[in-house]
Motif scaffolding. Structure first.
Motif, PDB file in Angstrom:
ATOM      1  N   ASN A 206     -17.336 -26.715  32.913  1.00 23.28           N
ATOM      2  CA  ASN A 206     -18.485 -25.826  32.786  1.00 23.28           C
ATOM      3  C   ASN A 206     -18.293 -24.848  31.627  1.00 23.28           C
ATOM      4  O   ASN A 206     -19.210 -24.629  30.824  1.00 23.28           O
ATOM      5  CB  ASN A 206     -18.716 -25.079  34.097  1.00 23.28           C
ATOM      6  CG  ASN A 206     -19.973 -24.258  34.067  1.00 23.28           C
ATOM      7  OD1 ASN A 206     -21.020 -24.718  33.638  1.00 23.28           O
ATOM      8  ND2 ASN A 206     -19.877 -23.036  34.537  1.00 23.28           N
ATOM      9  N   ALA A 207     -17.111 -24.282  31.512  1.00 29.36           N
ATOM     10  CA  ALA A 207     -16.828 -23.338  30.430  1.00 29.36           C
ATOM     11  C   ALA A 207     -16.896 -24.035  29.067  1.00 29.36           C
ATOM     12  O   ALA A 207     -17.463 -23.487  28.114  1.00 29.36           O
ATOM     13  CB  ALA A 207     -15.465 -22.695  30.630  1.00 29.36           C
TER      14      ALA A 207
ATOM     15  N   ALA B 260     -18.583 -26.716  28.314  1.00 35.74           N
ATOM     16  CA  ALA B 260     -19.971 -27.077  28.028  1.00 35.74           C
ATOM     17  C   ALA B 260     -20.730 -25.915  27.412  1.00 35.74           C
ATOM     18  O   ALA B 260     -21.562 -26.114  26.528  1.00 35.74           O
ATOM     19  CB  ALA B 260     -20.664 -27.549  29.305  1.00 35.74           C
ATOM     20  N   LYS B 261     -20.435 -24.719  27.867  1.00 36.32           N
ATOM     21  CA  LYS B 261     -21.109 -23.535  27.320  1.00 36.32           C
ATOM     22  C   LYS B 261     -20.670 -23.259  25.881  1.00 36.32           C
ATOM     23  O   LYS B 261     -21.466 -22.788  25.077  1.00 36.32           O
ATOM     24  CB  LYS B 261     -20.821 -22.320  28.192  1.00 36.32           C
ATOM     25  CG  LYS B 261     -21.520 -22.397  29.533  1.00 36.32           C
ATOM     26  CD  LYS B 261     -21.160 -21.203  30.387  1.00 36.32           C
ATOM     27  CE  LYS B 261     -21.808 -21.321  31.754  1.00 36.32           C
ATOM     28  NZ  LYS B 261     -21.410 -20.240  32.640  1.00 36.32           N
ATOM     29  N   VAL B 262     -19.429 -23.588  25.548  1.00 33.46           N
ATOM     30  CA  VAL B 262     -18.921 -23.351  24.206  1.00 33.46           C
ATOM     31  C   VAL B 262     -19.436 -24.412  23.237  1.00 33.46           C
ATOM     32  O   VAL B 262     -19.816 -24.090  22.115  1.00 33.46           O
ATOM     33  CB  VAL B 262     -17.364 -23.368  24.204  1.00 33.46           C
ATOM     34  CG1 VAL B 262     -16.814 -23.340  22.789  1.00 33.46           C
ATOM     35  CG2 VAL B 262     -16.844 -22.182  25.003  1.00 33.46           C
TER      36      VAL B 262
ATOM     37  N   ASP C 239     -22.125 -26.393  23.659  1.00 34.08           N
ATOM     38  CA  ASP C 239     -23.586 -26.502  23.636  1.00 34.08           C
ATOM     39  C   ASP C 239     -24.185 -25.192  24.162  1.00 34.08           C
ATOM     40  O   ASP C 239     -24.730 -25.156  25.264  1.00 34.08           O
ATOM     41  CB  ASP C 239     -24.046 -27.680  24.493  1.00 34.08           C
ATOM     42  CG  ASP C 239     -25.532 -27.968  24.348  1.00 34.08           C
ATOM     43  OD1 ASP C 239     -26.122 -27.539  23.345  1.00 34.08           O
ATOM     44  OD2 ASP C 239     -26.077 -28.612  25.244  1.00 34.08           O
ATOM     45  N   PRO C 240     -24.082 -24.124  23.350  1.00 36.99           N
ATOM     46  CA  PRO C 240     -24.574 -22.826  23.829  1.00 36.99           C
ATOM     47  C   PRO C 240     -26.080 -22.864  24.070  1.00 36.99           C
ATOM     48  O   PRO C 240     -26.802 -23.615  23.419  1.00 36.99           O
ATOM     49  CB  PRO C 240     -24.208 -21.869  22.705  1.00 36.99           C
ATOM     50  CG  PRO C 240     -23.981 -22.695  21.518  1.00 36.99           C
ATOM     51  CD  PRO C 240     -23.603 -24.070  22.000  1.00 36.99           C
ATOM     52  N   PRO C 241     -26.547 -22.041  25.008  1.00 38.88           N
ATOM     53  CA  PRO C 241     -28.000 -22.003  25.271  1.00 38.88           C
ATOM     54  C   PRO C 241     -28.764 -21.529  24.049  1.00 38.88           C
ATOM     55  O   PRO C 241     -28.283 -20.732  23.241  1.00 38.88           O
ATOM     56  CB  PRO C 241     -28.127 -21.012  26.411  1.00 38.88           C
ATOM     57  CG  PRO C 241     -26.798 -20.422  26.650  1.00 38.88           C
ATOM     58  CD  PRO C 241     -25.795 -21.145  25.821  1.00 38.88           C
TER      59      PRO C 241
END
Length: 50
Positions: free
Chosen positions: A40-41, A43-45, A47-49
């Motif tokens: 999860n972490a 994925a955020k790095v 593919d940032p929102p």
């Protein structure tokens, strides 16, 4: 395990039988939970929102 919001006694028994999770500490140290948190972490790095 009932200290976790939304986890019934039956679900807590299932976690204990399936994964050996009896405490919140066991849950936090579980390899599958740790992997999910890491994924999860990452994925955020990667593919940032928008």
């Amino acid at each position: 395990m009932s200290a976790l919001s939304g986890v019934s006694e039956e679900e807590a028994q299932g976690l204990a039988l399936a994964f050996g999770i009896n405490t919140i500490g066991d849950l936090a140290e579980n390899q599958f939970i740790r992997a999910a948190v890491a994924i999860n972490a990452l994925a955020k790095v990667t593919d940032p929102p928008a």
